[in-house]
Design an enzyme around this catalytic site. Structure first.
Site, PDB file in Angstrom:
ATOM      1  N   ARG A 220      33.463  18.372  -7.184  1.00 43.19           N
ATOM      2  CA  ARG A 220      32.433  17.366  -6.973  1.00 43.19           C
ATOM      3  C   ARG A 220      31.311  17.981  -6.131  1.00 43.19           C
ATOM      4  O   ARG A 220      31.557  18.831  -5.271  1.00 43.19           O
ATOM      5  CB  ARG A 220      32.991  16.129  -6.257  1.00 43.19           C
ATOM      6  CG  ARG A 220      33.837  15.225  -7.131  1.00 43.19           C
ATOM      7  CD  ARG A 220      32.988  14.508  -8.174  1.00 43.19           C
ATOM      8  NE  ARG A 220      33.743  13.533  -8.947  1.00 43.19           N
ATOM      9  CZ  ARG A 220      34.306  13.780 -10.127  1.00 43.19           C
ATOM     10  NH1 ARG A 220      34.229  15.001 -10.656  1.00 43.19           N
ATOM     11  NH2 ARG A 220      34.953  12.836 -10.782  1.00 43.19           N
ATOM     12  N   HIS A 268      27.482  20.018 -15.211  1.00 39.82           N
ATOM     13  CA  HIS A 268      28.752  19.279 -15.129  1.00 39.82           C
ATOM     14  C   HIS A 268      29.486  19.374 -16.468  1.00 39.82           C
ATOM     15  O   HIS A 268      29.904  18.364 -17.054  1.00 39.82           O
ATOM     16  CB  HIS A 268      28.505  17.804 -14.754  1.00 39.82           C
ATOM     17  CG  HIS A 268      29.704  17.170 -14.095  1.00 39.82           C
ATOM     18  ND1 HIS A 268      29.597  16.303 -13.037  1.00 39.82           N
ATOM     19  CD2 HIS A 268      31.035  17.280 -14.352  1.00 39.82           C
ATOM     20  CE1 HIS A 268      30.806  15.893 -12.674  1.00 39.82           C
ATOM     21  NE2 HIS A 268      31.694  16.479 -13.454  1.00 39.82           N
TER      22      HIS A 268
END
Length: 308
Positions: A220, A268
């Site tokens: 993250r 991502h």
């Protein structure tokens, strides 16, 4: 049995897949004011969704990370269940091994030379000089650690609680963190994002890596103190970084990470949710619960106190 679906991207495809597997269930996309449901399949739902569905037995998250859900006020009687693999671990292993080998074999340098028409040579480096530290030894972390070990790099692993994994030198807890960092040159973050792990990748910790440290963050964005990375690169304390996750996504065009020569940015993309595999896993868990299985015995049930 009623299932409500709150997924922002292509919810109809998820609903169609769930209906194929659970034809006896009433499955609909959530709308404000919808009837109470027994289970929910979600990604980043709103607090309104949670507030209007207080009777949910289970909330099934279509990803491994549940930090967005844990920011919400969820009834204590509702279980949050994350994906424990569903095809993501092999993708993550591919990505990390690619980033690691690209750095180790200096392929960025060869590519730059090729762009200038230069036939160049670099002295081969030794794997023993590039121990890889894996932060987080859950399903994804263990798969990545074992994949890296196949390329004969020394592999260290760090987790909150002690683990024993064949071929991996394991460290645990706050007491083991400094020793783990000092034994690693390439650092891979696969931790869940919790208050304890936010900004765990910061100057204080990254400076403890072996000289020429390299960072790969696929967990993250909140794990990295972004303002502290570029100074470490510019000072030569770190050799580079491959970053797939960021505090703000999409990464703003003006962000300096895009232009820094020692940073590789990807959007991502290290491990995308595979819909069919995810549906199969979620459906199996719903069937087990409806057949009388203990919810808390299911793989992937989140402990809200731990944050994963």
């Amino acid at each position: 049995m009623r299932i409500t679906v709150s997924i922002p991207e292509r919810p109809d495809a998820w609903i169609a897949g769930l209906r194929r597997e659970l034809p006896q269930a009433d499955i609909e996309a959530w709308q404000p004011g919808a009837a109470p449901a027994d289970h929910a399949v979600v990604w980043a739902p709103s607090q309104q969704f949670i507030d209007e569905q207080p009777a949910l037995r289970g909330i099934f998250n279509i990803g491994a990370g549940v930090d967005a859900l844990l920011k919400l006020r969820v009834p204590a009687s509702t279980r949050i269940v994350r994906l424990d693999d569903a095809g993501m671990s092999v993708q993550m292993a591919e990505y990390v091994c690619h980033a690691l080998i690209r750095h180790f074999r200096e392929l960025d340098g060869y590519q730059a030379d090729a762009g200038e028409g230069r036939w160049s040579f670099r002295k081969p480096r030794l794997r023993r000089d590039f121990p890889v530290g894996i932060m987080g030894l859950g399903v994804l972390g263990q798969r990545v650690a074992k994949a890296v070990a196949q390329f004969e790099f020394p592999v260290n692993g760090w987790s909150r609680s002690p683990k024993q994994i064949e071929g991996i030198r394991c460290f645990a807890g706050e007491a083991g963190l400094d020793e783990f960092l000092a034994a690693s040159r390439v650092l891979v973050c696969l931790l869940p994002l919790t208050p304890d792990t936010r900004h765990i990748l910061r100057r204080e910790t990254l400076s403890k890596l072996l000289p020429g440290g390299y960072v790969i963050n696929v967990a993250r964005g909140g794990h990295l103190a972004e303002d502290e990375l570029i100074p470490l690169l510019d000072e030569g304390r770190l050799a580079g970084a491959t970053l797939d996750v960021f505090e703000v996504e999409p990464l703003p065009p003006e962000h300096p990470f895009w232009r820094h020569p020692k940073i590789t940015v990807t959007p991502h993309a290290s491990a995308r949710t595979l819909r069919d595999e995810s549906i199969a896993q979620i459906v199996a868990k719903i069937r087990a619960v409806e057949a009388g299985a203990d919810f808390d015995a299911l793989p992937g049930v989140v402990d809200a106190n731990r944050g994963y």
